[in-house]
Design an enzyme around this catalytic site. Structure first.
Site, mmCIF file in Angstrom:
data_model
loop_
_atom_site.group_PDB
_atom_site.id
_atom_site.type_symbol
_atom_site.label_atom_id
_atom_site.label_comp_id
_atom_site.label_asym_id
_atom_site.label_seq_id
_atom_site.Cartn_x
_atom_site.Cartn_y
_atom_site.Cartn_z
ATOM 1 N N ARG A 76 20.493 36.077 16.114
ATOM 2 C CA ARG A 76 21.377 36.209 14.943
ATOM 3 C C ARG A 76 22.338 37.341 15.243
ATOM 4 N NH1 ARG A 76 24.208 36.977 10.918
ATOM 5 N NH2 ARG A 76 23.681 36.568 8.758
ATOM 6 N N GLU A 84 28.087 28.646 6.393
ATOM 7 C CA GLU A 84 27.199 27.599 6.903
ATOM 8 C C GLU A 84 28.041 26.390 7.291
ATOM 9 O OE1 GLU A 84 23.986 28.230 7.421
ATOM 10 O OE2 GLU A 84 24.382 30.219 6.592
ATOM 11 N N ARG A 118 14.042 35.493 14.637
ATOM 12 C CA ARG A 118 15.183 35.569 15.555
ATOM 13 C C ARG A 118 15.473 37.016 15.922
ATOM 14 N NH1 ARG A 118 19.499 32.498 11.810
ATOM 15 N NH2 ARG A 118 18.781 34.210 10.508
#
Length: 168
Positions: A76, A84, A118
Site C-alpha cells: 500500500r 477505487e 499489506r
C-alpha cells in the site's frame, strides 16, 4: 484468664509452610515471565522482522494506491489515497501508476504493515522521486494527511495540482 485465639477454619493448620510454597510458586512465575520476555527481546528481530528499505520488482498494479511485487507481497502506498476502480478517476489512477511502476525495480521504504497484512511503504523510483509524489502531482491521488502529516512534498504536490486544476 487469657483466651487463646484459634485461626479461622479456612486457614490450613501449618499456614507458615503453605505460605512458603505459595511464595516459591510466585517467584517461579516471575522468573518464568522474565525468561520469556528475555527470549522475546533476543529473538524478535530474527523472527520475520521486515527490512526498512529494500529493492523489488513491481509485478502488477492492483489499484491506484496498491501494487503487488514479484514475490507476491502487496504494498500500500504510504501517504496517499487514490479513488477505487469503480469511482471517477479510479481507472485513470490505476493506469497512471501502471505506466509508472509496473515491471520496474523500485526501492521500498517500509513504514508499517496495515490491518490487511499489506506492507505500507514509500515507492522510490529510479530518478529519486516517489510514486506517491507523481500520483498526487498528476491529480490521480490525494495526500492522506491523517497518515502522513510530515510529507511536505505531498502537500506541495497536491497544492500545485489543485492550483493547476489537474485530475481530482
Amino acid at each position: 484468664t487469657k483466651r487463646r485465639l484459634r485461626p479461622p477454619l479456612c486457614v490450613p493448620r501449618d499456614w507458615r509452610y503453605t505460605g512458603r510454597v505459595l511464595g516459591l510458586r510466585r517467584l517461579g512465575a516471575v522468573v518464568l515471565a522474565a525468561i520469556v520476555l528475555l527470549l522475546h527481546l533476543l529473538l524478535a528481530p530474527s523472527l520475520g522482522a521486515q527490512e526498512t528499505e529494500f529493492s523489488a520488482t513491481v509485478a502488477r498494479v492492483v489499484d491506484g494506491d496498491t501494487v503487488e511485487l514479484r514475490s507476491g507481497e502487496r504494498v500500500r502506498l504510504h501517504g496517499v489515497d487514490a479513488p477505487e476502480s469503480a469511482q471517477e478517476y479510479g481507472t485513470a489512477a490505476t493506469r497512471f501508476l501502471s505506466e509508472l511502476v509496473e515491471g520496474e525495480t523500485v526501492t521500498l521504504a517500509v513504514t508499517d504493515r496495515d490491518r490487511y497484512g499489506r506492507l505500507v511503504a514509500w515507492l522510490i523510483l529510479e530518478d529519486g522521486s516517489t510514486a506517491q509524489q507523481r500520483l498526487v502531482s498528476a491529480g490521480f491521488a490525494w495526500w492522506y494527511r491523517e497518515y502522513a502529516p510530515e510529507a511536505a512534498a505531498l502537500r506541495e504536490a497536491e497544492t500545485t495540482a489543485r492550483r493547476n486544476r489537474r485530475g481530482l
